[in-house]
Design a protein around this motif. Sequence first.
Motif, PDB file in Angstrom:
ATOM      1  N   LYS A  36      -8.638 -11.444  15.534  1.00 49.24           N
ATOM      2  CA  LYS A  36      -8.216 -10.240  16.267  1.00 49.24           C
ATOM      3  C   LYS A  36      -9.305  -9.795  17.239  1.00 49.24           C
ATOM      4  CE  LYS A  36      -4.383 -10.044  13.894  1.00 49.24           C
ATOM      5  NZ  LYS A  36      -3.944  -8.876  13.126  1.00 49.24           N
ATOM      6  N   ALA A  37     -10.169 -10.710  17.642  1.00 48.65           N
ATOM      7  CA  ALA A  37     -11.276 -10.374  18.540  1.00 48.65           C
ATOM      8  C   ALA A  37     -10.741  -9.945  19.899  1.00 48.65           C
ATOM      9  CB  ALA A  37     -12.210 -11.563  18.703  1.00 48.65           C
ATOM     10  N   ASP A  65      -5.404  -5.153  17.432  1.00 45.84           N
ATOM     11  CA  ASP A  65      -4.228  -5.776  16.826  1.00 45.84           C
ATOM     12  C   ASP A  65      -3.017  -5.745  17.750  1.00 45.84           C
ATOM     13  OD1 ASP A  65      -6.054  -5.395  14.626  1.00 45.84           O
ATOM     14  OD2 ASP A  65      -4.361  -5.725  13.273  1.00 45.84           O
ATOM     15  N   ALA A  66      -2.952  -4.705  18.593  1.00 43.96           N
ATOM     16  CA  ALA A  66      -1.792  -4.555  19.469  1.00 43.96           C
ATOM     17  C   ALA A  66      -2.140  -3.674  20.654  1.00 43.96           C
ATOM     18  CB  ALA A  66      -0.609  -3.952  18.698  1.00 43.96           C
ATOM     19  N   VAL A  67      -1.390  -3.868  21.734  1.00 36.62           N
ATOM     20  CA  VAL A  67      -1.495  -3.014  22.921  1.00 36.62           C
ATOM     21  C   VAL A  67      -0.104  -2.498  23.239  1.00 36.62           C
ATOM     22  CG1 VAL A  67      -2.195  -2.854  25.334  1.00 36.62           C
ATOM     23  CG2 VAL A  67      -3.345  -4.474  23.819  1.00 36.62           C
ATOM     24  N   ILE A  68       0.018  -1.183  23.391  1.00 35.60           N
ATOM     25  CA  ILE A  68       1.288  -0.602  23.815  1.00 35.60           C
ATOM     26  C   ILE A  68       1.071   0.040  25.171  1.00 35.60           C
ATOM     27  CG2 ILE A  68       0.896   1.575  22.548  1.00 35.60           C
ATOM     28  CD1 ILE A  68       4.065   1.524  22.161  1.00 35.60           C
ATOM     29  N   GLU A  91      -0.516   5.715  16.280  1.00 31.31           N
ATOM     30  CA  GLU A  91      -0.106   5.860  14.870  1.00 31.31           C
ATOM     31  C   GLU A  91       1.280   5.269  14.651  1.00 31.31           C
ATOM     32  OE1 GLU A  91      -1.643   6.875  12.267  1.00 31.31           O
ATOM     33  OE2 GLU A  91      -3.305   8.183  12.864  1.00 31.31           O
ATOM     34  N   ALA A  92       2.185   5.508  15.587  1.00 31.78           N
ATOM     35  CA  ALA A  92       3.548   5.005  15.444  1.00 31.78           C
ATOM     36  C   ALA A  92       3.567   3.473  15.467  1.00 31.78           C
ATOM     37  CB  ALA A  92       4.436   5.564  16.554  1.00 31.78           C
ATOM     38  N   VAL A  93       2.802   2.883  16.370  1.00 34.02           N
ATOM     39  CA  VAL A  93       2.727   1.421  16.435  1.00 34.02           C
ATOM     40  C   VAL A  93       2.089   0.869  15.171  1.00 34.02           C
ATOM     41  CG1 VAL A  93       1.696  -0.522  17.667  1.00 34.02           C
ATOM     42  CG2 VAL A  93       2.665   1.393  18.954  1.00 34.02           C
ATOM     43  N   VAL A  99      -0.714  -1.974  10.630  1.00 33.17           N
ATOM     44  CA  VAL A  99      -2.109  -2.134  11.022  1.00 33.17           C
ATOM     45  C   VAL A  99      -2.746  -0.753  11.117  1.00 33.17           C
ATOM     46  CG1 VAL A  99      -1.582  -4.256  12.266  1.00 33.17           C
ATOM     47  CG2 VAL A  99      -1.576  -2.083  13.506  1.00 33.17           C
ATOM     48  N   ALA A 100      -4.008  -0.699  11.492  1.00 25.90           N
ATOM     49  CA  ALA A 100      -4.710   0.572  11.634  1.00 25.90           C
ATOM     50  C   ALA A 100      -4.524   1.126  13.042  1.00 25.90           C
ATOM     51  CB  ALA A 100      -6.199   0.389  11.344  1.00 25.90           C
ATOM     52  N   ALA A 101      -4.337   2.428  13.161  1.00 26.38           N
ATOM     53  CA  ALA A 101      -4.167   3.056  14.470  1.00 26.38           C
ATOM     54  C   ALA A 101      -5.396   2.844  15.342  1.00 26.38           C
ATOM     55  CB  ALA A 101      -3.889   4.549  14.312  1.00 26.38           C
TER      56      ALA A 101
END
Length: 388
Positions: A36-37, A65-68, A91-93, A99-101
């Motif tokens: 997850k780097a 972990d993710a991009v919104i 937080e919703a994602v 995963v962690a916010a």
Amino acid sequence: MSVTHPAGFRASGVVAGLKSTGARDLALVVNDGPSKAAAAVFTSNRAKANPVLWSEKVIEDGRIDAVILNSGGANCFTGAFGFQTTHATAEAVADALGVAAGDVLVCSTGLIGVGDQSFRDAILDNVPPAVAALSGERDGGADAALAIMTTDSKPKESTIESRAGWSIGGMAKGAGMLAPGLATMLVVITTDADLDAATLDRALRAATRVTFDRVDSDGCMSTNDTVTLMASGASGVAADEAEFTTALTALCLDLATQLQRDAEGASHDIAIEVVNAASEDDAVVVGRAVSRSNLLKAAIFGNDPNWGRVLAALGTTDAEFDPYRIDVSMNGVMVCREGEPGDDRELVDLTPRATSILIDLKSGDATATIYTNDLTHDYVYENSAYAS
């Protein structure tokens, strides 16, 4: 396929109702790992949007972990409520993905001052559909690239395949305010190479320095600019840093020139190459001064090779050179030689969209290229009607 081309990534783009056109306006890109780097760079504008303030903290540990990303509202200068909206989005994602916010990067683009309750509700209500679409039958990369567009006329995507077995993919949005310190743009880049966060950070900064940071369409700087790079490590190949940086720079240049070609209302894409400068900084300063000359940009729009406006612009800088020794060429014709008239300006053909200006400072061996556009009636109209 762009951000979903490298192994280990999924993406989606859905309609949240932020755009009056009813087009896709909420994108999600998820790194499924095993690594997850990540690394990211942001606008150098002191006036930063709430998503930038949030994301600058998120990237500190080198993990995403993710991009919104949303279009249809910048969530900038919206006060504490706007920052709370950004936090709630992360937080919703995080809740939906498990995963962690603090590992969710948030990006927004659109009109400054937009970020009220209806804006928040539109995003939060559509996080679940965005997550559900990750497992849909469609490849979500194309949908994500569409969802981040604002005044763009087309999505910007790019991929690079390495012979070593790893790949890079990227998507970008941006069509105006393309100035140094990035542009009015959002960029997400993914790779399945196995690289740590420190290596990604070095590579990303090296790449953006000579690509996105040198696109200067209209001299204006945005509040929301973000370029994110995530590595899944899913290829199992530990990429050579130099090779990876070279490939990443090529991908960033491809995306940057796509941004330049789609600049609002432009009819000429201008590459200003400064050679034989005393230093790279001098080359950049001179190129940027020329790129910001509205007089020159208007002349190019009118197909007028007015090289005097080039010399007038570079003369405003503190770069090291003798203005009476400079050569200037336009589309291959040396219209100024040793600070005096050169070949007949009537030989210059400025009807093609691609336009080159070569400036020889004769002061050293450094070089730099700045990418800009002409100044057109359409640019003025489009930006006068942007909020309507």
